[in-house]
Design an enzyme around this catalytic site. Structure first.
Site, PDB file in Angstrom:
ATOM      1  N   SER A 202       3.126  -2.218  10.506  1.00  0.00           N
ATOM      2  CA  SER A 202       4.533  -2.460  10.618  1.00  0.00           C
ATOM      3  C   SER A 202       4.960  -3.740  10.018  1.00  0.00           C
ATOM      4  O   SER A 202       6.330  -4.150  10.714  1.00  0.00           O
ATOM      5  CB  SER A 202       4.823  -2.058  12.051  1.00  0.00           C
ATOM      6  OG  SER A 202       4.748  -0.693  12.139  1.00  0.00           O
TER       7      SER A 202
ATOM      8  N   HIS B  50      -9.546   1.377   4.654  1.00  0.00           N
ATOM      9  CA  HIS B  50      -8.520   1.726   5.494  1.00  0.00           C
ATOM     10  C   HIS B  50      -8.755   2.557   6.666  1.00  0.00           C
ATOM     11  O   HIS B  50      -9.522   3.580   6.207  1.00  0.00           O
ATOM     12  CB  HIS B  50      -7.419   2.195   4.486  1.00  0.00           C
ATOM     13  CG  HIS B  50      -5.965   2.136   5.023  1.00  0.00           C
ATOM     14  ND1 HIS B  50      -5.575   2.990   6.033  1.00  0.00           N
ATOM     15  CD2 HIS B  50      -4.832   1.126   4.972  1.00  0.00           C
ATOM     16  CE1 HIS B  50      -4.266   2.668   6.300  1.00  0.00           C
ATOM     17  NE2 HIS B  50      -3.920   1.543   5.666  1.00  0.00           N
TER      18      HIS B  50
ATOM     19  N   GLU C  33      -5.622  -4.635  10.725  1.00  0.00           N
ATOM     20  CA  GLU C  33      -4.581  -3.681  10.661  1.00  0.00           C
ATOM     21  C   GLU C  33      -4.877  -2.870  12.037  1.00  0.00           C
ATOM     22  O   GLU C  33      -5.655  -1.741  11.877  1.00  0.00           O
ATOM     23  CB  GLU C  33      -4.490  -2.801   9.535  1.00  0.00           C
ATOM     24  CG  GLU C  33      -4.276  -3.499   8.378  1.00  0.00           C
ATOM     25  CD  GLU C  33      -3.449  -2.230   7.283  1.00  0.00           C
ATOM     26  OE1 GLU C  33      -2.513  -2.701   6.665  1.00  0.00           O
ATOM     27  OE2 GLU C  33      -4.404  -1.400   7.201  1.00  0.00           O
TER      28      GLU C  33
ATOM     29  N   GLY D  51       2.447   2.144  10.679  1.00  0.00           N
ATOM     30  CA  GLY D  51       3.450   3.064  10.712  1.00  0.00           C
ATOM     31  C   GLY D  51       4.161   3.421  11.897  1.00  0.00           C
ATOM     32  O   GLY D  51       5.127   4.436  11.954  1.00  0.00           O
TER      33      GLY D  51
ATOM     34  N   GLY E  28       2.575  -1.297   4.314  1.00  0.00           N
ATOM     35  CA  GLY E  28       2.994   0.394   3.937  1.00  0.00           C
ATOM     36  C   GLY E  28       4.332   0.438   3.658  1.00  0.00           C
ATOM     37  O   GLY E  28       4.757   0.263   2.620  1.00  0.00           O
ATOM     38  N   GLY E  29       4.942   1.289   4.610  1.00  0.00           N
ATOM     39  CA  GLY E  29       6.356   1.573   4.552  1.00  0.00           C
ATOM     40  C   GLY E  29       7.267   0.728   3.633  1.00  0.00           C
ATOM     41  O   GLY E  29       8.030   1.331   2.976  1.00  0.00           O
TER      42      GLY E  29
ATOM     43  N   GLU F 124      -6.959   4.883   7.340  1.00  0.00           N
ATOM     44  CA  GLU F 124      -6.605   6.459   7.287  1.00  0.00           C
ATOM     45  C   GLU F 124      -8.024   6.939   6.379  1.00  0.00           C
ATOM     46  O   GLU F 124      -8.233   8.108   6.583  1.00  0.00           O
ATOM     47  CB  GLU F 124      -5.404   6.168   6.344  1.00  0.00           C
ATOM     48  CG  GLU F 124      -4.401   6.106   7.351  1.00  0.00           C
ATOM     49  CD  GLU F 124      -2.861   5.522   6.610  1.00  0.00           C
ATOM     50  OE1 GLU F 124      -2.812   5.789   5.429  1.00  0.00           O
ATOM     51  OE2 GLU F 124      -2.029   5.126   7.259  1.00  0.00           O
TER      52      GLU F 124
ATOM     53  N   ASN G 129       0.777  -1.289  -0.154  1.00  0.00           N
ATOM     54  CA  ASN G 129      -0.035  -0.218  -0.053  1.00  0.00           C
ATOM     55  C   ASN G 129       0.985   1.449   0.011  1.00  0.00           C
ATOM     56  O   ASN G 129       1.374   1.635   1.172  1.00  0.00           O
ATOM     57  CB  ASN G 129      -0.685  -0.091   1.340  1.00  0.00           C
ATOM     58  CG  ASN G 129      -1.679   1.275   1.216  1.00  0.00           C
ATOM     59  OD1 ASN G 129      -1.799   2.129   0.677  1.00  0.00           O
ATOM     60  ND2 ASN G 129      -2.251   1.414   2.584  1.00  0.00           N
ATOM     61  N   TRP G 130       0.975   2.075  -1.271  1.00  0.00           N
ATOM     62  CA  TRP G 130       1.815   2.939  -1.227  1.00  0.00           C
ATOM     63  C   TRP G 130       1.344   4.372  -0.774  1.00  0.00           C
ATOM     64  O   TRP G 130       2.054   5.219  -0.685  1.00  0.00           O
ATOM     65  CB  TRP G 130       2.391   3.019  -2.752  1.00  0.00           C
ATOM     66  CG  TRP G 130       3.514   2.254  -3.270  1.00  0.00           C
ATOM     67  CD1 TRP G 130       3.933   1.292  -2.472  1.00  0.00           C
ATOM     68  CD2 TRP G 130       4.361   2.520  -4.249  1.00  0.00           C
ATOM     69  NE1 TRP G 130       4.994   0.599  -3.226  1.00  0.00           N
ATOM     70  CE2 TRP G 130       5.245   1.224  -4.262  1.00  0.00           C
ATOM     71  CE3 TRP G 130       4.326   3.385  -5.481  1.00  0.00           C
ATOM     72  CZ2 TRP G 130       6.188   1.095  -5.239  1.00  0.00           C
ATOM     73  CZ3 TRP G 130       5.272   3.060  -6.257  1.00  0.00           C
ATOM     74  CH2 TRP G 130       6.208   2.096  -6.408  1.00  0.00           C
ATOM     75  N   LYS G 131       0.075   4.383  -0.256  1.00  0.00           N
ATOM     76  CA  LYS G 131      -0.790   5.551   0.139  1.00  0.00           C
ATOM     77  C   LYS G 131      -0.387   6.747  -0.618  1.00  0.00           C
ATOM     78  O   LYS G 131      -0.234   6.367  -1.888  1.00  0.00           O
ATOM     79  CB  LYS G 131      -0.085   5.796   1.616  1.00  0.00           C
ATOM     80  CG  LYS G 131      -0.276   4.521   2.516  1.00  0.00           C
ATOM     81  CD  LYS G 131       0.014   4.730   4.020  1.00  0.00           C
ATOM     82  CE  LYS G 131      -0.095   3.264   4.647  1.00  0.00           C
ATOM     83  NZ  LYS G 131      -0.123   3.187   6.276  1.00  0.00           N
TER      84      LYS G 131
END
Ligand code: PGA
Length: 251
Positions: A209, A93, A164, A170, A230-231, A95, A10-12
């Site tokens: 994470s 998500h 999640e 993150g 993600g990251g 976010e 997930n590159w956001k």
């Protein structure tokens, strides 16, 4: 029912043209590992170019609107993602639930619209720190799932649930294997209650994470069918070892 693992990045809101070489590198590594599904959910602006940079590789979006078209400034429909070459989308998500006020009913409508249009869907659920501290994590996430699930599903492999925990996204904090195992078992039971045997075919991903150093341990937990990352999905150097960990035999 055999479930292939799914590792989805997930590159956001990250990624410009110069990131397309990472897409290509990740796609090439994914090709070498046949028994794991790999996808990258990139910003809408990159979908079409990412598909061109890595033909045959699964590219997704990060959200859709449930309506097919109309006066919804800034939003994209499932048909638009498909038109750009996407094969999946994330919905719900945290976010978006937190930053855009999306409630379970809206997430359910998005999931139904995505599956109905022919996209695979990753539907996210997860509890906040406060909810977990209050001992309500399982009840909260189970209710979130029940209220966000599409009413019916066709191919169960087209739907994945991503558990999640918000406090793990993150932050570098990862849920313990016991916490993950407990939650995934509850989610599996809810999926079977909703869909019968087909509920066994829905993948349940862990997200929050995930990185190369903890992936193998997380994938060893029963009912963990992959990860939403993600990251650590932003570069091939970080993401490819997670794909390797998922492809490892012995499940
Ligand atoms: P993270 O994000 O891997 O950077 O924690 C996961 C996610 O939000 O999907």
């Amino acid at each position: 029912m055999t479930r292939w693992r799914l590792i989805a990045g997930n590159w956001k809101m990250n990624g410009l043209s110069n990131a397309l070489s990472e897409v290509t590198a990740i796609a090439m590594a994914a090709e070498r590992h046949g028994e794991v599904d790999v996808a990258l959910c990139v910003p809408a602006t990159l979908i079409e170019r990412a598909v061109r940079a890595a033909p045959g590789f699964m590219i997704g979006g990060q959200d859709i609107r449930s309506e097919a078209s109309g006066a919804f400034t800034g939003d994209s429909s499932a048909a638009m993602l498909i038109d750009a070459g996407a094969r999946l989308t994330i919905v719900g998500h945290s976010e978006r639930r937190q930053g855009h006020g999306e409630r379970d009913a809206a997430v359910k409508a998005k999931a139904e619209a995505g599956l109905g249009a022919g996209l695979s869907v990753i539907l996210c659920v997860g509890e906040s720190d406060e909810v977990r501290s209050a001992g309500q994590a399982v009840a909260h996430v189970a209710a979130q799932l029940d209220q966000s699930l599409p009413a019916t599903i066709g191919d169960p492999a087209a739907l994945s649930i991503a558990y999640e925990p918000i406090w793990a996204i993150g932050t570098g904090k990862v849920a313990g294997v016991a916490e993950i195992g407990e939650m995934h078992a509850v989610l599996r039971a809810r999926l079977v209650a909703a869909y019968g045997d087909a509920g066994q075919g829905v993948r349940i991903l862990y997200g929050g994470s995930v990185k190369a150093s903890n992936a193998a341990e997380i994938f060893g937990v029963p009912d963990v069918d992959g990860a939403l990352v993600g990251g650590a999905s932003l570069t091939s150097a970080d993401f490819i070892p997670i794909i390797f960990a998922a492809a490892r035999p012995g499940r």
